[in-house]
Write an enzyme that holds these catalytic residues in place. Structure first.
Site, PDB file in Angstrom:
ATOM      1  CD  GLU A 106     -83.791  21.332  52.844  1.00 22.95           C
ATOM      2  OE1 GLU A 106     -82.773  21.150  53.553  1.00 22.95           O
ATOM      3  OE2 GLU A 106     -84.449  20.405  52.348  1.00 22.95           O
ATOM      4  CB  THR A 107     -84.154  24.473  57.997  1.00 20.68           C
ATOM      5  OG1 THR A 107     -83.532  23.252  57.633  1.00 20.68           O
ATOM      6  CG2 THR A 107     -85.024  24.237  59.205  1.00 20.68           C
ATOM      7  CD  GLU A 138     -79.377  36.894  65.074  1.00 16.78           C
ATOM      8  OE1 GLU A 138     -80.178  36.549  65.955  1.00 16.78           O
ATOM      9  OE2 GLU A 138     -78.541  36.136  64.583  1.00 16.78           O
ATOM     10  CD  GLU A 160     -78.856  36.876  60.740  1.00 16.36           C
ATOM     11  OE1 GLU A 160     -78.113  36.729  59.754  1.00 16.36           O
ATOM     12  OE2 GLU A 160     -79.230  37.992  61.132  1.00 16.36           O
ATOM     13  CD1 TRP A 195     -76.018  21.587  63.224  1.00 16.73           C
ATOM     14  CD2 TRP A 195     -73.839  22.075  63.062  1.00 16.73           C
ATOM     15  NE1 TRP A 195     -75.677  21.523  61.885  1.00 16.73           N
ATOM     16  CE2 TRP A 195     -74.341  21.813  61.763  1.00 16.73           C
ATOM     17  CE3 TRP A 195     -72.485  22.401  63.202  1.00 16.73           C
ATOM     18  CZ2 TRP A 195     -73.541  21.869  60.620  1.00 16.73           C
ATOM     19  CZ3 TRP A 195     -71.691  22.460  62.058  1.00 16.73           C
ATOM     20  CH2 TRP A 195     -72.229  22.194  60.794  1.00 16.73           C
ATOM     21  CG  ASN A 196     -72.840  27.304  62.734  1.00 20.89           C
ATOM     22  OD1 ASN A 196     -73.810  27.527  63.451  1.00 20.89           O
ATOM     23  ND2 ASN A 196     -72.496  28.098  61.744  1.00 20.89           N
ATOM     24  CB  CYS A 232     -73.157  31.740  58.591  1.00 23.26           C
ATOM     25  SG  CYS A 232     -72.995  32.692  60.086  1.00 23.26           S
ATOM     26  CB  ILE A 240     -72.583  11.730  68.697  1.00 21.32           C
ATOM     27  CG1 ILE A 240     -73.773  10.755  68.811  1.00 21.32           C
ATOM     28  CG2 ILE A 240     -71.308  10.985  68.291  1.00 21.32           C
ATOM     29  CD1 ILE A 240     -73.638   9.707  69.902  1.00 21.32           C
ATOM     30  CE  LYS A 254     -77.416  37.773  45.412  1.00 23.56           C
ATOM     31  NZ  LYS A 254     -76.088  38.037  44.844  1.00 23.56           N
ATOM     32  N   PRO A 300     -82.269  24.857  70.875  1.00 23.63           N
ATOM     33  CG  PRO A 300     -81.019  23.749  72.522  1.00 23.63           C
ATOM     34  CD  PRO A 300     -82.383  24.342  72.241  1.00 23.63           C
ATOM     35  CB  SER A 301     -78.624  22.285  66.711  1.00 24.40           C
ATOM     36  OG  SER A 301     -78.350  21.044  66.103  1.00 24.40           O
TER      37      SER A 301
END
Ligand code: TXE
Length: 467
Positions: free
Chosen positions: A216-217, A448, A235, A136-137, A269, A12, A441, A161-162
């Site tokens: 989380e993921t 990378e 990352e 996706w960013n 990020c 979308i 942390k 990919p996302s």
């Protein structure tokens, strides 16, 4: 992680709510087939000289540059970022591939001093089949960060990919294939994280996996990978602080904060996510910042002059909107500009949110301790460098940080004391391909970019030769 189950994924356009294209929803079996094909191709690819592999990456980068307008338009359609940002990202992708191609001849081991056992040396070898899971960013730049070093080192790579932004990755893959990189050496599996992503994480046949996404993921992927013997690079998120000292050039710090926070609609990020300004310049700084942020032109990224596009989807907008809704009432903060869903009629089908600046929120509230993935910048006033550093280090994150000052003493103190994988002085956000990048942390592990990333995709074999 909530992606609906059908065979096709409809991508979308976040600016219009219309479809930007569709891709196949790959299953675990599709991922296993990609791994099998890569296993067959590996020895042939690994046997090529680094220079031969580099030649194909140079060609690919050149083709990407030649087709940058078409690629940027597709990226804007699926991700929402303004066309000028999409072009920057496509050029960044080409630059990363060129960088790794250019250092292909530098891969080397060590020759060690002769000992009682004879001569010893180490050789660097590819790991085998590697995986990459992309968010996706910044889908194209992050793809390049993983593809360049993995392929130059002689590995095969499978990219997931996302499912929100798979279209440009697919097109980049087609370009790499047309430039001579075999389809089974570099492949893209489109699909959900829970199906296609998990298949890569769980597989014992994937030697290394580089993941970029949420904490989380990332933690979940680490659990899935546990016991599979793979090398994992994570990352994850960040909540980068920016410290503005009394002696800073205020105008350039304001410009840095605006570029650092609102680029990509705040969904980066290493965006500036928290501002700490020394009290004697705070009023002037907030006034100038508010003025600049209120002038950011928000709209469809395809339209010339747009400086900020929509958030990735309506859920992301809802989340930001909910977070901000009680900030004045519950925390006594003041919204200096923005704070609402963008209301103009031509933008109503997109996930637009006004660029926002918030002052006066308590320094221990969620705006300063969590990662806010959108165009919202909280500003706090601090009395000195000690307080700034204490506040900056308060979170569980440790990705990036910046300090804005003319003083060498402040620069040294900040670079020494800030808990971050990368610290900028008088700058924020930009990272050239040769500079290693990664977090401390809960922001992740591994690096990378640069030679550090190339090392992540190679193993070292020691040889001891007794005459
Ligand atoms: O990320 P996810 P999403 C943060 C940001 C954002 C939030 C959610 O706060 O709002 O994460 O974004 C794949 N096994 N960041 O939902 O879920 C997934 O398909 C294997 C910060 O996109 O982490 C996608 O390809 N893979 C970050 C990738 O993981 C799985 C950048 C990232 O998805 C999986 C992006 C699974 N079980 C988001 N589940 C930054 N700081 O740069 C999902 N995936």
């Amino acid at each position: 992680m909530n992606e609906k189950e059908t065979d096709i994924i409809d991508v979308i356009n976040p600016a219009t709510g219309e479809s930007a294209g569709t891709v196949k929803r790959c299953t675990k079996d599709d991922v296993h087939s990609a791994i099998e094909m890569a296993e067959d191709a590996f020895s042939g690819w690994a046997a090529k000289s680094p220079r031969e592999r580099a030649k194909l990456l140079f060609l690919s980068a050149q083709e990407i540059r030649e087709r940058q307008t078409e690629l940027a338009e597709l990226l804007t359609a699926e991700q929402g970022k303004p066309l000028f940002e999409a072009k920057n990202e496509i050029q960044g992708c080409a630059a990363v591939l060129e960088y790794y191609a250019s250092i292909s001849g530098t891969v080397r081991g060590d020759f060690l001093p002769k000992s009682d056992y004879g001569y010893s040396f180490t050789v660097k070898k590819p790991l085998g089949i590697c995986g990459a899971i992309i968010p996706w960013n910044m889908p194209v730049l992050i793809l390049a960060w993983k593809t360049g070093p993995a392929l130059v080192a002689g590995n095969c790579l499978i990219v997931k990919p996302s499912s929100k932004t798979p279209l440009t990755s697919q097109k980049i893959a087609a370009i790499l294939h047309s430039c001579g990189i075999p389809e089974d050496v570099f492949s893209v599996v489109t699909g959900s994280g829970s199906e296609a992503g998990s298949a890569l994480a769980e597989s014992r046949r994937i030697a290394a996996l580089s993941f970029t996404g949420s904490v989380e993921t990332g933690n979940f992927v680490e659990k899935l990978s546990c016991g599979t013997g793979k090398r994992l690079t994570l990352e994850l998120g960040g909540s980068d602080p920016m410290i503005v000292c009394s002696d800073a050039d205020i105008d350039s710090a304001v410009a840095g904060a605006v570029a650092g926070r609102y680029y990509n609609c705040g969904q980066t990020c290493t965006a500036v996510k928290r501002l700490y300004v020394m009290e004697d310049i705070a009023e002037e700084f907030k006034r100038k910042l508010t003025e600049k942020v209120s002038q950011i032109k928000t709209g469809n990224g395809m339209i010339k002059g747009t400086k900020m596009g929509p958030l990735i989807d309506m859920d992301a907008r809802e989340k930001i909107s909910m977070l901000i809704s009680g900030i004045e009432r519950d925390y006594g903060a003041e919204i200096l500009t923005g704070g609402k869903i963008t209301g103009t009629p031509e933008l109503k089908s997109g996930s637009f949110f006004e660029p926002t600046v918030i002052a006066g929120a308590p320094k221990d509230c969620f705006l300063f301790t969590e990662e806010i993935f959108g165009p919202v910048l909280p500003v706090a006033v601090v009395k000195d460098m000690d307080e700034a550093i204490e506040e900056a280090n308060r979170t569980k994150f440790g990705l990036g940080a910046s300090v804005w000052t003319k003083s060498l003493k402040n620069s040294f103190e900040a670079t020494e004391m800030l808990d971050a994988g990368i610290v900028w002085v008088n700058r924020h956000l930009k990272i050239p391909p040769e500079v290693p990048f990664g977090g401390e942390k809960e922001s992740g592990s591994g690096r990378e970019n640069g030679l550090s990333a190339l090392d992540r995709y190679m193993k070292e074999k020691t040889v001891i030769m007794t005459p």
